[in-house]
Structures are given as C-alpha cells and as structure tokens.
Design an enzyme around this catalytic site. Structure first.
Site, PDB file in Angstrom:
ATOM      1  N   CYS A 180       1.099  -1.329   0.152  1.00 20.29           N
ATOM      2  CA  CYS A 180       0.029   0.018   0.078  1.00 20.29           C
ATOM      3  C   CYS A 180       0.727   1.394   0.181  1.00 20.29           C
ATOM      4  O   CYS A 180       1.653   1.490  -0.903  1.00 20.29           O
ATOM      5  CB  CYS A 180      -1.000  -0.076   1.169  1.00 20.29           C
ATOM      6  N   HIS A 232      -3.765  -4.827  -0.163  1.00 16.83           N
ATOM      7  CA  HIS A 232      -3.214  -5.525   1.208  1.00 16.83           C
ATOM      8  C   HIS A 232      -3.172  -6.972   1.276  1.00 16.83           C
ATOM      9  O   HIS A 232      -4.240  -7.396   1.427  1.00 16.83           O
ATOM     10  CB  HIS A 232      -3.955  -5.006   2.441  1.00 16.83           C
ATOM     11  N   GLU A 247      -2.012  -8.952   3.344  1.00 16.06           N
ATOM     12  CA  GLU A 247      -2.287  -9.674   4.903  1.00 16.06           C
ATOM     13  C   GLU A 247      -3.822  -9.499   5.205  1.00 16.06           C
ATOM     14  O   GLU A 247      -4.058 -10.234   6.311  1.00 16.06           O
ATOM     15  CB  GLU A 247      -1.399  -8.851   5.686  1.00 16.06           C
TER      16      GLU A 247
END
Length: 156
Positions: free
Chosen positions: A35, A137, A139
């Site tokens: 990001c 993202h 994650e």
C-alpha cells in the site's frame, strides 16, 4: 497505513536508508512494499502536498480519478496481470482487498506487473528487478493474499 508524506517522513527519521539500499541494491535482496509502502518507492507523491519519495521507481503518486466511484477505494477487487513473473504466479481470477485514494503511476509501463480499474486503471502490483509492491493489502486478502506472500517468500 497512512499518507505519503507522513510515511516518507517516518522512513527518513527512523530507518537507516543507506543500509536498506545496500541490502536491496547491493545484495539484491527482494523488497516488498505494501500500500503506502509501495507508494513511497516513487519519485514524487502528491498526497496533501508535493513530497519527494525514495525514488526507487520512477513515477508519481497521485489521487485516483475514480470518476463516478467514491473515494477511498475500499473493498475486494480483481487484477489484470500485465506481466507474468514469480510474484504474479497463481493469482489470475483472485480478488484482493484495497483501501486507498492514491496510487503509484510509474513512468515506465515495464514495471506494471498487474493493474486494477476503479474509475481509471492504476498499478496494483509493481515489479522492478528485485523490488515489488502491492497497492492492495495481501495481509487482509485471505487466501489470495497468502498466495502473493508465498510467491514473494519463494523468490530467489
């Protein structure tokens, strides 16, 4: 998470940039920016004010022209793989989680590994030699994100 200017200020104040560059450029260690971590790789960012980035990727970070869509761009969306590479293996047809209003627009399209369209097309995965970045993202992207992380960890 944060804005370009505050992120680059924290990087400049708290990270040993010369050591990081020695590892990434000298020892060719793979680097992954996520990001705003991808965005600060650019030469210049225009979030809030003009701010110099790390300059690892020649390009600018600017607000997405989302046209009829609201900003920030939040939610799940797919990618269009532009360049097959180890980082893009096994991700076709998968959706990833985005939350952003700005994106990196590289001056060299050869660095575009994947793009996403939200009003306008923007870089969602960047790749320059051993430097990688994702606008989304991984994650927070469940199994799709795990695939990106697995791909990155398997880089030689």
């Amino acid at each position: 998470v944060g804005s370009f200017g505050s992120a680059i200020n924290k990087i400049n104040n708290f990270l040993p940039i010369k050591l990081l560059e020695k590892e990434v450029f000298g020892k060719r260690k793979p680097f992954l920016g996520i990001c705003v971590g991808m965005q600060v790789l650019a030469s210049i960012g225009y979030e809030n004010s003009r701010c110099k980035g790390l300059g690892w990727i020649d390009g600018v970070v600017k607000k997405i022209d989302s046209k009829k869509y609201s900003l920030p761009h939040i939610g799940w969306q797919g990618l269009e793989v532009k360049r097959e590479s180890p980082i893009t293996m096994n991700i076709s047809g998968l959706d990833f989680y985005f939350v952003h209003s700005y994106a990196l627009f590289p001056n060299n399209d050869d660095y575009l590994a994947a793009t996403t369209t939200y009003g306008e097309e923007f870089c969602s995965i960047i790749m320059k030699e051993n430097i990688y970045g994702t606008q989304f993202h991984p994650e927070k992207s469940q199994q799709a994100g795990m695939q990106i992380i697995k791909n990155f960890l398997n880089l030689k």
